[in-house]
Design a protein around this motif. Structure first.
Motif, PDB file in Angstrom:
ATOM      1  N   TYR A  20       0.720  -7.902   7.956  1.00  0.00           N
ATOM      2  CA  TYR A  20       1.444  -9.124   7.577  1.00  0.00           C
ATOM      3  C   TYR A  20       0.674 -10.439   7.733  1.00  0.00           C
ATOM      4  O   TYR A  20       1.257 -11.508   7.737  1.00  0.00           O
ATOM      5  CB  TYR A  20       2.782  -9.203   8.313  1.00  0.00           C
ATOM      6  CG  TYR A  20       2.657  -9.329   9.816  1.00  0.00           C
ATOM      7  CD1 TYR A  20       2.625  -8.195  10.603  1.00  0.00           C
ATOM      8  CD2 TYR A  20       2.564 -10.571  10.425  1.00  0.00           C
ATOM      9  CE1 TYR A  20       2.499  -8.298  11.972  1.00  0.00           C
ATOM     10  CE2 TYR A  20       2.447 -10.689  11.790  1.00  0.00           C
ATOM     11  CZ  TYR A  20       2.421  -9.552  12.559  1.00  0.00           C
ATOM     12  OH  TYR A  20       2.309  -9.666  13.912  1.00  0.00           O
ATOM     13  N   GLY A  21      -0.636 -10.404   7.830  1.00  0.00           N
ATOM     14  CA  GLY A  21      -1.372 -11.679   7.873  1.00  0.00           C
ATOM     15  C   GLY A  21      -2.009 -11.990   9.218  1.00  0.00           C
ATOM     16  O   GLY A  21      -1.502 -11.584  10.247  1.00  0.00           O
ATOM     17  N   VAL A  22      -3.121 -12.694   9.163  1.00  0.00           N
ATOM     18  CA  VAL A  22      -3.938 -12.923  10.350  1.00  0.00           C
ATOM     19  C   VAL A  22      -4.073 -14.425  10.638  1.00  0.00           C
ATOM     20  O   VAL A  22      -4.237 -15.222   9.722  1.00  0.00           O
ATOM     21  CB  VAL A  22      -5.359 -12.330  10.120  1.00  0.00           C
ATOM     22  CG1 VAL A  22      -6.291 -12.667  11.257  1.00  0.00           C
ATOM     23  CG2 VAL A  22      -5.272 -10.820   9.925  1.00  0.00           C
ATOM     24  N   LYS A  37     -11.496 -12.949   5.518  1.00  0.00           N
ATOM     25  CA  LYS A  37     -12.267 -11.710   5.450  1.00  0.00           C
ATOM     26  C   LYS A  37     -11.469 -10.540   6.054  1.00  0.00           C
ATOM     27  O   LYS A  37     -11.408  -9.453   5.480  1.00  0.00           O
ATOM     28  CB  LYS A  37     -13.566 -11.911   6.232  1.00  0.00           C
ATOM     29  CG  LYS A  37     -14.720 -11.067   5.756  1.00  0.00           C
ATOM     30  CD  LYS A  37     -16.018 -11.617   6.334  1.00  0.00           C
ATOM     31  CE  LYS A  37     -17.088 -10.553   6.380  1.00  0.00           C
ATOM     32  NZ  LYS A  37     -18.287 -11.060   7.079  1.00  0.00           N
ATOM     33  N   ILE A  38     -10.837 -10.795   7.200  1.00  0.00           N
ATOM     34  CA  ILE A  38     -10.052  -9.733   7.836  1.00  0.00           C
ATOM     35  C   ILE A  38      -8.847  -9.378   6.967  1.00  0.00           C
ATOM     36  O   ILE A  38      -8.524  -8.210   6.766  1.00  0.00           O
ATOM     37  CB  ILE A  38      -9.596 -10.153   9.251  1.00  0.00           C
ATOM     38  CG1 ILE A  38     -10.811 -10.399  10.144  1.00  0.00           C
ATOM     39  CG2 ILE A  38      -8.694  -9.087   9.867  1.00  0.00           C
ATOM     40  CD1 ILE A  38     -10.476 -10.769  11.562  1.00  0.00           C
ATOM     41  N   GLU A  39      -8.207 -10.397   6.417  1.00  0.00           N
ATOM     42  CA  GLU A  39      -7.032 -10.128   5.577  1.00  0.00           C
ATOM     43  C   GLU A  39      -7.399  -9.260   4.380  1.00  0.00           C
ATOM     44  O   GLU A  39      -6.662  -8.363   4.002  1.00  0.00           O
ATOM     45  CB  GLU A  39      -6.386 -11.441   5.116  1.00  0.00           C
ATOM     46  CG  GLU A  39      -5.587 -12.082   6.246  1.00  0.00           C
ATOM     47  CD  GLU A  39      -4.860 -13.343   5.846  1.00  0.00           C
ATOM     48  OE1 GLU A  39      -5.244 -13.957   4.828  1.00  0.00           O
ATOM     49  OE2 GLU A  39      -3.920 -13.723   6.575  1.00  0.00           O
ATOM     50  N   LYS A  40      -8.568  -9.532   3.819  1.00  0.00           N
ATOM     51  CA  LYS A  40      -9.023  -8.760   2.668  1.00  0.00           C
ATOM     52  C   LYS A  40      -9.202  -7.290   3.045  1.00  0.00           C
ATOM     53  O   LYS A  40      -8.800  -6.392   2.313  1.00  0.00           O
ATOM     54  CB  LYS A  40     -10.355  -9.326   2.161  1.00  0.00           C
ATOM     55  CG  LYS A  40     -10.402  -9.474   0.663  1.00  0.00           C
ATOM     56  CD  LYS A  40     -11.576 -10.314   0.240  1.00  0.00           C
ATOM     57  CE  LYS A  40     -12.237  -9.756  -1.004  1.00  0.00           C
ATOM     58  NZ  LYS A  40     -13.521 -10.431  -1.246  1.00  0.00           N
ATOM     59  N   THR A  41      -9.801  -7.064   4.215  1.00  0.00           N
ATOM     60  CA  THR A  41     -10.034  -5.693   4.671  1.00  0.00           C
ATOM     61  C   THR A  41      -8.724  -4.961   4.986  1.00  0.00           C
ATOM     62  O   THR A  41      -8.616  -3.763   4.789  1.00  0.00           O
ATOM     63  CB  THR A  41     -10.881  -5.694   5.962  1.00  0.00           C
ATOM     64  OG1 THR A  41     -11.858  -6.717   5.867  1.00  0.00           O
ATOM     65  CG2 THR A  41     -11.549  -4.366   6.211  1.00  0.00           C
ATOM     66  N   LEU A  42      -7.745  -5.713   5.486  1.00  0.00           N
ATOM     67  CA  LEU A  42      -6.537  -5.044   5.993  1.00  0.00           C
ATOM     68  C   LEU A  42      -5.375  -5.001   5.010  1.00  0.00           C
ATOM     69  O   LEU A  42      -4.345  -4.389   5.299  1.00  0.00           O
ATOM     70  CB  LEU A  42      -6.069  -5.721   7.280  1.00  0.00           C
ATOM     71  CG  LEU A  42      -6.976  -5.551   8.494  1.00  0.00           C
ATOM     72  CD1 LEU A  42      -6.376  -6.251   9.698  1.00  0.00           C
ATOM     73  CD2 LEU A  42      -7.202  -4.071   8.825  1.00  0.00           C
ATOM     74  N   ASN A  43      -5.537  -5.660   3.877  1.00  0.00           N
ATOM     75  CA  ASN A  43      -4.424  -5.781   2.946  1.00  0.00           C
ATOM     76  C   ASN A  43      -3.669  -4.496   2.623  1.00  0.00           C
ATOM     77  O   ASN A  43      -2.457  -4.503   2.449  1.00  0.00           O
ATOM     78  CB  ASN A  43      -4.905  -6.423   1.645  1.00  0.00           C
ATOM     79  CG  ASN A  43      -4.272  -7.784   1.503  1.00  0.00           C
ATOM     80  OD1 ASN A  43      -3.157  -7.978   1.981  1.00  0.00           O
ATOM     81  ND2 ASN A  43      -4.961  -8.715   0.876  1.00  0.00           N
ATOM     82  N   GLU A  44      -4.402  -3.407   2.577  1.00  0.00           N
ATOM     83  CA  GLU A  44      -3.787  -2.123   2.198  1.00  0.00           C
ATOM     84  C   GLU A  44      -3.145  -1.413   3.381  1.00  0.00           C
ATOM     85  O   GLU A  44      -2.452  -0.415   3.213  1.00  0.00           O
ATOM     86  CB  GLU A  44      -4.851  -1.180   1.606  1.00  0.00           C
ATOM     87  CG  GLU A  44      -5.680  -1.785   0.480  1.00  0.00           C
ATOM     88  CD  GLU A  44      -4.864  -1.895  -0.793  1.00  0.00           C
ATOM     89  OE1 GLU A  44      -4.369  -0.858  -1.254  1.00  0.00           O
ATOM     90  OE2 GLU A  44      -4.710  -3.025  -1.307  1.00  0.00           O
ATOM     91  N   THR A  45      -3.411  -1.916   4.589  1.00  0.00           N
ATOM     92  CA  THR A  45      -2.915  -1.250   5.791  1.00  0.00           C
ATOM     93  C   THR A  45      -1.383  -1.311   5.856  1.00  0.00           C
ATOM     94  O   THR A  45      -0.803  -2.355   5.583  1.00  0.00           O
ATOM     95  CB  THR A  45      -3.493  -1.959   7.035  1.00  0.00           C
ATOM     96  OG1 THR A  45      -4.875  -2.160   6.820  1.00  0.00           O
ATOM     97  CG2 THR A  45      -3.288  -1.152   8.296  1.00  0.00           C
TER      98      THR A  45
END
Ligand code: BTN
Length: 257
Positions: free
Chosen positions: A159-161, A147-155
């Motif tokens: 590089y992954g959680v 879920k966090i990776e999905k939210t942050l992908n564009e940041t």
């Protein structure tokens, strides 16, 4: 906090079920007469802050904590402070979980190359002397990685959680917090006593950065080269074309042998 074995850190503690950011709260409190070592903890943050103005996703299940300190060291080693703090956290995680998170310059802890924790430091200065410092620590203790990776992908520079819950061990967050604060207090004392070489060599042993070929984004440029060491002030030294470059702030966007 009654089980804390620390002398200063966490003697005064404030807990919130939900808050915008423990860092904002700590910064507000630091303006008043908050004691050295005061900690602010929240179960969840609605506006968690990462480095360089990035978002820090902070759902329930993580450890979100800010620590107010009145350091004795001077401004020249403030960049070393989050580096030293990430060392303390790596040691604590190893003690509690028997795994050794790697340290990625400047302040990230990683497991198998994914970020499990990060540090943020805000300082308030008084005529070039540090008056107060607020250390923010975010630990993905038991969070939904996907879920966090999905939210942050564009940041930028994402590089992954990783989450400590992936270790499948029956450990309570408080155990890690207690161990971390104890390790942090030791390292804070070392810094106040200027035991810089010791901190740098321990950090280097746990680092995934030193000795590797790296590519970095700095504020105004990109640099590629071999990461040689960190200097006494925490700057990363990168060599390319037989020239050494000191990087004071930046993000590693690529790491390879
Ligand atoms: C980073 O790696 O970018 C730093 C992350 C720091 C997150 C922590 S969580 C507790 C404290 N409150 C915040 O809003 N941020 C820090």
């Amino acid at each position: 906090t009654s089980n804390l074995k620390t002398k200063i850190i966490g003697k005064q503690a404030y807990y919130f079920d939900s808050i915008d950011s423990t860092q904002n709260q700590a910064l507000k409190m630091a303006q008043d007469a908050a004691n050295d070592g005061t900690i602010i903890v929240a179960a969840k943050q609605t506006g968690g802050k990462g480095r360089d103005g990035r978002k820090w996703i902070s759902p329930k299940g993580g450890i979100w904590i800010s620590i107010i300190l009145h350091p004795k060291f001077d401004i020249s080693i403030t960049t070393l402070f989050p580096i030293a703090s990430s060392l303390a956290l790596s040691i604590a995680i190893e003690k509690v979980f028997s795994i050794k998170p790697e340290l990625k310059w400047p302040n990230d802890l990683t497991i198998k190359g994914k970020k499990v924790a990060g540090m943020l430091v805000d300082v308030s200065l008084e005529s070039n002397k540090i008056e107060k410092l607020v250390l923010g620590v975010g630990i993905n203790f038991d969070v939904d990685v996907k879920k966090i990776e999905k939210t942050l992908n564009e940041t930028p520079n994402f590089y992954g959680v990783a989450s400590l819950s992936e270790q499948k061990q029956n450990i309570k967050p408080i155990q890690l917090v207690q161990t971390f604060l104890l390790e942090l207090e030791k390292i804070y004392k070392d810094l106040n006593e200027r035991q810089i070489k010791k901190i740098i060599s321990e950090w280097t042993l746990r680092s995934s950065t030193i000795g590797k070929n790296v590519e970095l984004n700095t504020i105004d440029s990109k640099i590629k080269g071999k990461a040689i060491k960190i200097d006494d002030d925490g700057a990363l030294v990168v060599s390319n074309n037989n020239k050494n470059h000191r990087i004071i702030a930046g993000d590693i966007i690529h790491l390879s042998k």
